[in-house]
Design an enzyme around this catalytic site. Sequence first.
Site, short mmCIF file in Angstrom:
data_model
loop_
_atom_site.label_atom_id
_atom_site.label_comp_id
_atom_site.label_asym_id
_atom_site.label_seq_id
_atom_site.Cartn_x
_atom_site.Cartn_y
_atom_site.Cartn_z
N GLU A 109 40.12 -32.39 17.85
CA GLU A 109 40.13 -31.28 18.80
C GLU A 109 40.64 -31.69 20.19
O GLU A 109 39.89 -31.63 21.17
CB GLU A 109 38.74 -30.65 18.91
CG GLU A 109 38.26 -30.00 17.64
CD GLU A 109 36.99 -29.17 17.84
OE1 GLU A 109 36.52 -29.07 19.00
OE2 GLU A 109 36.46 -28.65 16.84
N GLU B 11 35.83 -28.82 9.79
CA GLU B 11 34.60 -28.31 10.40
C GLU B 11 34.54 -26.80 10.24
O GLU B 11 35.53 -26.10 10.46
CB GLU B 11 34.53 -28.64 11.91
CG GLU B 11 34.33 -30.10 12.22
CD GLU B 11 34.12 -30.35 13.71
OE1 GLU B 11 33.67 -29.42 14.42
OE2 GLU B 11 34.42 -31.48 14.16
#
Length: 495
Positions: free
Chosen positions: A221, A402
């Site tokens: 991320e 995720e």
Amino acid sequence: MSKLPRRRLLHRAALSATAAGAARAGLAGATPAVVATAAVGGCDSSQDRENDPDPRGPLRFPPGFGWGAATSAYQIEGAAKEDGRGESVWDTFSHTPGRTRNGDTGDVAADHYHRYRDDLDLMADLGLRSYRFSISWPRIQADGTGKPNQRGLDFYRRLVDGLHERGIAPMATLFHWDLPQALQDAGGWESRDTAHRFAEYADAVFRALGDRVPVWLTINEPKTVVQNGYLWGHHAPGRQDPEATYLVAHHLQLAHGLAVRALRATGQAGRIGPALNLHPCYPADDSPEAAAATRLYDGYENRLYLDSVLKGAYPRDVLADLGPDSRLAAGISDGDLDVIASPVDLLAVQYYTPIYVTAGGDTTRRWPTSEADWQQIYPEGMYDILTRVTRDYGRIPITVTENGLPCPDRLGPDGTVDDSGRIDFLRDHFAAAHRAIADGVPLESYHVWSLLDNFEWAEGYDQRWGLVYVDYPTQRRVLKSSAHWYRTVIRDNGL
């Protein structure tokens, strides 16, 4: 940078960051006219689906589908000062008064460093086929440079060997936000040199573990580091500097590309790719202005990272919006985009929430939120983002690394944890992923966030995201209802 781009950057980050803590910083800065009222949902099951058949009928996934779960080093390992581990930016940040809820830190977390064997047995009991974890850079290089710490490498070697012994495929992430503090002191991700130090660290890890790790993820991320760490300041390193923000993005992308090249140079056979949190962006209304604003917003949220890795260019609309004098534009050297676009083997997608964009470039809510105020619960967004990636970037193999939500989990009098709302959430998102596969998306695996309750960044230990309940005073692990349900999903390879 002019005041207008700065204001736009602040608006774009207001509800977009997927890391916990965005609620307190982001929503505080949004105006009531922009942020619509939304009911909190997701954790209270709206119906007894354990007793009612799923109206969709059985949904079976492709043979060998990689059902898994995910964690990250600073959130679960603890042992912050043991076996040669150095200090990270998150050690510094969490120990700074007022930075985390209740002053919580990752010093102990879920004590996985000492309890990893028991946690491996939990994974085997659940039937996990894949485990996505991260390697702590300061555990390998205390100061971010130099000879690797053998004790740190040995820990991950034991972890990887334990996964293989239990028939679980390791998926290792090189960077999940725990930059060595010494590198931060030398400029952090604002410094181009940090990208090269990352490549050296990656090379050391590849050479130590590469024969045992089939899949590597480079940067987790980058957008969250950019927005939460440098725009809003509610994640480490706690900066609020719009001028630096997208230079940081460039250096993170450069670090990714250099790590890809480092793996290729070792001759290791492992596959590699980035882990991107992607937010499907939708116009808040049918106006042309909302459509145009949404397109630019998507540029900052998604295309900035996807285009550079998979097309070798930053989006022209984003570069134009930042302006020719931006630090991003000035920071791009000849050959950088070629490095960033070094061919990858797969793309890791992390989906938590959609974003709805108004004609003025602000954001609004459309769906109920979870305990994490930034997370709108919209399973259809999973289908949309997966199919969009395949449509726009070709049939690159995808793994979901995720997806999950926090619930107010409590141990019941009988010692169990009923999180039926999490089961509903996962069932709906699994079904959306199944539909994406049926429509041609080459999705290989799906990792629930998270295996364990853990240190949830700025939210400390207040939010519980795990399939497994952690009683922090005793470190006792308890399988939640969702874990028992997930075991069945894995056994049946579907719903």
